[in-house]
Enzyme design. Structure first.
Site: not given
Ligand code: GLA
Length: 430
Positions: A150-152, A154, A199, A211, A263
């Site tokens: 959850g720290l992006s 990608s 993406e 992100d 999601y």
């Molecule tokens: C992921 C998605 C983002 C956002 C978050 C939730 O990180 O890549 O675009 O929607 O979840 O806030």
């Protein structure tokens, strides 16, 4: 933290047997932690993330032909393709982020406006959206953004890939590295949008723009107040150092198994909600929940199916919380800011239902410590990380209070770490 560029250069030399440094570049892009504004971006709402000192780095050498050779140091795997024919790879799924970005920089002509996002994106091709202009490259890649946490990671990989591909085709690195000029910011914004399209349309995850924008626009010591519809942003000084406060991330070690399907489902639910509200009110100017004020929502709440109503309530109120959080920060009121973080967590837990018991426990344990101002889940949820605002004198108490052995069978070892708030992506000649 951050990937060691000297080590990555050695990896390049070993993999490609090329020992000259001439013509080698390094492209680096950060992951992010979202402080508040969760699951609002794909409804064109507001978010307030920071870019973090963990990144994805690519050392590369442009080629004269159209062949791309990528070596992932983390997966210890090579993947090769030609820019004339970009397909997804099943053998090396990690490479799809790079492939998708190469595809998006050339392939798509106009942004998809389905969800109420990206409304006034200026599509005047300053990136030169012509795949024929792209050049191949040889590259080694490594990252220290934990994957699936959850720290992006990608988005960091996508943005680093875009910077590499653009420099390989001759884009001026001075423009790419500029945060000050209008032109530099415009290019960064376009890169973020292209990476999101990669993406959404190539990799197949319907993420919002948060992100990629954070990885491009992050500023050291600042949160990025982002209006995901425009998408315009404003860096807002956090002033944490002045108050001896640190951002601590706690990675639960739980990886988000079915996250993309859950999601995508949440995304559909809020899109349905927005359509229903527009239908009830007979208002064709409601395109997404961004267009729904709290009072309007309250008036129609009872007419919505209960689950849809809960999802919509989260988004509408979370947008308000982000705006209030930025105002609180402006007057230096970290306690008010942190209180909104707690409320955000409760809403994600009870209304949006993207938390999990381990995240809830981590937030609860943190909030019981005197020097912890606020804590919440960050990112998509269903596992991953919490973000905590902590007074420096309580750092140890927090780290000792949070569980350190795996929280579920098969989960990784959890860990807590302080993060630096850094600038967005950059590129340099080695
Ligand atoms: C992921 C998605 C983002 C956002 C978050 C939730 O990180 O890549 O675009 O929607 O979840 O806030």
């Amino acid at each position: 933290m951050a990937v060691d560029s000297k080590w990555l250069l050695e990896q390049f030399q070993e993999v490609f047997g090329s020992y000259l440094k001439d013509g080698l570049w390094i492209s680096q892009a950060p992951g992010r932690v979202n402080l508040i504004g969760e699951h609002t971006d794909y409804s064109g709402g507001f978010v307030f993330p920071v870019a973090i000192g963990h990144n994805v780095a690519i050392v590369f050498k442009p080629r004269t032909d159209r062949v791309v050779r990528l070596y992932s140091c983390d997966y210890r795997q090579m993947s090769e393709f030609c820019l004339d024919e970009i397909h997804t790879s099943t053998d090396a799924p990690w490479s799809n982020f790079f492939r998708g970005v190469a595809w998006a920089l050339g392939a798509y002509e106009s942004p998809d406006r389905g969800s109420g996002e990206s409304e006034d994106i200026d599509n005047t091709l300053s990136l030169g959206r012509n795949n024929r202009e792209l050049r191949g490259l040889d590259a080694v890649i490594s990252g220290d953004v934990p994957i699936g946490a959850g720290l992006s990671s990608s988005a960091a990989f996508e943005v680093a890939s875009a910077f590499a591909l653009l420099v390989a085709k001759g884009t001026d690195p001075i423009i790419l590295n500029s945060f000050e000029s209008e032109c530099g910011l415009k290019v960064r914004r376009e890169i973020a949008v292209a990476c999101q399209k990669a993406e959404n349309l190539f990799v197949g995850v319907s993420c919002g723009i948060m992100d990629q924008m954070t990885s491009c626009m992050g500023r050291a010591g600042h949160g990025i107040y982002l209006d995901c519809r425009s998408p315009r942003h404003e860096p807002v000084r956090l002033g944490l150092d002045d108050r001896d406060v640190t951002i601590v991330v706690y990675d639960t070690g739980i990886r988000r198994g079915l996250v993309s399907s859950e999601y995508n489902r949440r995304r559909q639910e809020v899109e349905t909600g927005a359509k229903m509200i527009a239908g009830i009110l007979g208002q064709s100017d409601i395109h997404s929940l961004r267009d729904v004020e709290l009072a309007t929502f309250e008036a129609v709440r009872e007419m919505l199916p209960p689950e849809v109503a809960r999802r919509c309530e989260h988004v509408v109120k979370e947008n308000e919380r982000v705006k209030n959080a930025v105002v609180a920060l402006g007057r230096g009121d970290l306690l008010a800011f942190a209180d909104l973080m707690r409320k955000s967590h409760e809403s994600l837990r009870d209304l949006y239902e993207v938390s999990c018991p381990e995240l809830d426990v981590a937030v609860k344990l943190a909030c019981e410590i005197g020097g912890v101002l606020g804590a919440r889940v960050t990112g998509a949820g269903f596992g991953g990380c919490t973000v905590n605002l902590v007074r420096n004198d309580a750092l140890n108490d927090l780290i000792l209070a949070l569980p350190r052995s795996p929280l579920r069978p098969g989960a990784l070892e959890p860990r807590a770490f302080a993060i630096d708030v850094v600038d967005g992506a950059r590129i340099a000649e080695l």
